[in-house]
Design a protein around this motif. Sequence first.
Motif, mmCIF file in Angstrom:
data_model
loop_
_atom_site.group_PDB
_atom_site.id
_atom_site.type_symbol
_atom_site.label_atom_id
_atom_site.label_comp_id
_atom_site.label_asym_id
_atom_site.label_seq_id
_atom_site.Cartn_x
_atom_site.Cartn_y
_atom_site.Cartn_z
ATOM 1 N N MET A 1 0.818 -1.207 0.000
ATOM 2 C CA MET A 1 0.000 0.000 0.000
ATOM 3 C C MET A 1 0.854 1.262 0.000
ATOM 4 S SD MET A 1 -3.167 -1.129 2.412
ATOM 5 C CE MET A 1 -4.267 0.187 1.939
ATOM 6 N N ILE A 2 2.051 1.196 0.581
ATOM 7 C CA ILE A 2 2.946 2.352 0.552
ATOM 8 C C ILE A 2 3.302 2.699 -0.884
ATOM 9 C CG2 ILE A 2 5.310 3.100 1.103
ATOM 10 C CD1 ILE A 2 4.981 1.638 3.794
ATOM 11 N N THR A 3 3.409 1.689 -1.737
ATOM 12 C CA THR A 3 3.748 1.922 -3.145
ATOM 13 C C THR A 3 2.535 2.358 -3.965
ATOM 14 O OG1 THR A 3 3.371 -0.374 -3.813
ATOM 15 C CG2 THR A 3 5.594 0.207 -3.082
ATOM 16 N N GLY A 4 1.387 2.458 -3.345
ATOM 17 C CA GLY A 4 0.183 2.880 -4.051
ATOM 18 C C GLY A 4 -0.616 1.722 -4.618
ATOM 19 N N GLY A 5 -0.285 0.500 -4.248
ATOM 20 C CA GLY A 5 -0.996 -0.679 -4.739
ATOM 21 C C GLY A 5 -1.873 -1.291 -3.669
ATOM 22 N N ILE A 6 -2.406 -2.448 -3.980
ATOM 23 C CA ILE A 6 -3.214 -3.220 -3.041
ATOM 24 C C ILE A 6 -3.017 -4.688 -3.382
ATOM 25 C CG2 ILE A 6 -5.302 -3.144 -4.461
ATOM 26 C CD1 ILE A 6 -5.361 -2.906 -0.674
ATOM 27 N N ASP A 7 -3.061 -5.538 -2.373
ATOM 28 C CA ASP A 7 -2.921 -6.976 -2.602
ATOM 29 C C ASP A 7 -4.079 -7.681 -1.909
ATOM 30 O OD1 ASP A 7 -2.227 -9.599 -2.973
ATOM 31 O OD2 ASP A 7 -0.185 -9.387 -2.215
ATOM 32 N N SER A 44 -4.733 -10.863 -2.436
ATOM 33 C CA SER A 44 -4.459 -12.299 -2.422
ATOM 34 C C SER A 44 -3.652 -12.753 -1.209
ATOM 35 C CB SER A 44 -3.724 -12.707 -3.699
ATOM 36 O OG SER A 44 -2.435 -12.140 -3.723
ATOM 37 N N THR A 45 -3.352 -11.872 -0.301
ATOM 38 C CA THR A 45 -2.470 -12.205 0.817
ATOM 39 C C THR A 45 -2.980 -13.371 1.644
ATOM 40 O OG1 THR A 45 -1.788 -9.900 0.915
ATOM 41 C CG2 THR A 45 -1.261 -11.255 2.807
ATOM 42 N N ASN A 96 2.266 -11.978 -8.810
ATOM 43 C CA ASN A 96 1.397 -10.797 -8.736
ATOM 44 C C ASN A 96 2.126 -9.564 -9.263
ATOM 45 O OD1 ASN A 96 -0.839 -12.092 -7.685
ATOM 46 N ND2 ASN A 96 -0.282 -11.671 -5.559
ATOM 47 N N GLY A 97 3.384 -9.417 -8.866
ATOM 48 C CA GLY A 97 4.175 -8.274 -9.323
ATOM 49 C C GLY A 97 4.360 -8.261 -10.829
ATOM 50 N N LEU A 98 4.540 -9.438 -11.417
ATOM 51 C CA LEU A 98 4.676 -9.551 -12.868
ATOM 52 C C LEU A 98 3.384 -9.118 -13.570
ATOM 53 C CD1 LEU A 98 6.563 -10.706 -15.177
ATOM 54 C CD2 LEU A 98 5.176 -12.761 -14.989
ATOM 55 N N LEU A 99 2.257 -9.559 -13.019
ATOM 56 C CA LEU A 99 0.964 -9.172 -13.603
ATOM 57 C C LEU A 99 0.765 -7.656 -13.558
ATOM 58 C CD1 LEU A 99 -1.465 -11.896 -12.184
ATOM 59 C CD2 LEU A 99 -0.569 -11.719 -14.517
ATOM 60 N N VAL A 100 1.191 -7.042 -12.451
ATOM 61 C CA VAL A 100 0.984 -5.604 -12.289
ATOM 62 C C VAL A 100 2.001 -4.799 -13.094
ATOM 63 C CG1 VAL A 100 1.018 -3.698 -10.622
ATOM 64 C CG2 VAL A 100 -0.115 -5.850 -10.041
ATOM 65 N N SER A 101 3.290 -5.170 -12.999
ATOM 66 C CA SER A 101 4.324 -4.329 -13.603
ATOM 67 C C SER A 101 4.551 -4.585 -15.087
ATOM 68 C CB SER A 101 5.643 -4.495 -12.850
ATOM 69 O OG SER A 101 6.122 -5.821 -12.988
ATOM 70 N N LYS A 102 4.477 -5.820 -15.526
ATOM 71 C CA LYS A 102 4.778 -6.136 -16.927
ATOM 72 C C LYS A 102 3.527 -6.269 -17.794
ATOM 73 C CE LYS A 102 9.174 -6.298 -16.253
ATOM 74 N NZ LYS A 102 9.940 -5.124 -16.581
ATOM 75 N N VAL A 103 2.500 -6.931 -17.269
ATOM 76 C CA VAL A 103 1.266 -7.110 -18.042
ATOM 77 C C VAL A 103 0.365 -5.875 -17.926
ATOM 78 C CG1 VAL A 103 -0.717 -8.656 -18.427
ATOM 79 C CG2 VAL A 103 1.461 -9.603 -17.671
ATOM 80 N N ARG A 104 0.648 -5.033 -16.922
ATOM 81 C CA ARG A 104 -0.075 -3.775 -16.694
ATOM 82 C C ARG A 104 -1.535 -3.962 -16.293
ATOM 83 N NH1 ARG A 104 3.936 -0.459 -15.892
ATOM 84 N NH2 ARG A 104 5.234 -0.015 -17.678
ATOM 85 N N ILE A 134 -5.542 -4.215 -8.066
ATOM 86 C CA ILE A 134 -6.731 -4.800 -7.442
ATOM 87 C C ILE A 134 -7.274 -5.963 -8.276
ATOM 88 C CG2 ILE A 134 -8.434 -3.217 -8.434
ATOM 89 C CD1 ILE A 134 -9.715 -3.220 -5.550
ATOM 90 N N LEU A 135 -7.237 -5.828 -9.599
ATOM 91 C CA LEU A 135 -7.735 -6.896 -10.470
ATOM 92 C C LEU A 135 -6.740 -8.059 -10.540
ATOM 93 C CD1 LEU A 135 -9.250 -4.816 -13.411
ATOM 94 C CD2 LEU A 135 -10.444 -5.909 -11.515
#
Length: 183
Positions: free
Chosen positions: A36-42, A44-45, A93-101, A105-106
Motif C-alpha cells: 500500500m505504501i507503493t500505491g498498490g493493493i494486494d 491475495s495475501t 502478482n508483481g509480474l501481472l501488475v508491472s509487466k502485463v499492466r 486490485i484486479l
Amino acid sequence: MAITRFDKFYTLINFQTMASQFPEFGLMSLGIMVCMITGGIDLSTAVVANLVSICTATLMKAVATEENEIAVYVIPLCFVIAILMGALAGAFNGLLVSKVRIPPILATLGASELFTGIGIVITDGKAVSKLPRMYSSAINSKIFGLIPTQLVFFAAMALVTWFLLMRTTYGTKIYMIGTSSKA
C-alpha cells in the motif's frame, strides 16, 4: 469486555491467547502495508498464506511421523520452502501488475481465485490434519513459559520491516514509488 468482564479479560491466559492469535494477521498486514505504501493493493495475501500452509502441511505430513527423527530437520526446511512459495506468489502478482499492466486490485483478485483453486485441487476441499505433535510444538511453544513464540516471530518481522523501510535506500525508494511511480 474489558469493562464488563474485568476479572475474565485481564488475565494472563487471555493475553497469551491474544498474543498467539494475532501474529498471523500481523505478518500478513506487514506485507500489505509495504504494498500500500507503493500505491498498490494486494487482495491475495490471505489466500497465498492459505495455499502456502496447505502445501507446507502436506509436505510435513508426507515426510514425517511421530517416530521419525527426520521430522526435526523438516521444520526449518518447510519454513524456507514456505517463504519461497510466498515470494513466488508475490513475484507472480508483481509480474501481472508491472509487466502485463493489470491494475493491482484486479491482478491480485484474479490471482486469489487461481491460488484458491490450486489449494482446493491439492486438498480435494478437505482440511489437512493429523500432523505429528512435534510440528505444532515447534511453533506453539512459549518462551520462558510466558511469551508465545508466534509473537516473537511477528515482533522480529516487524523490526525487519521497519529497518528496511526506515533505514535503507530500498525503503526510501518504496516510499518514493508510492508518491509517483512515473517519477
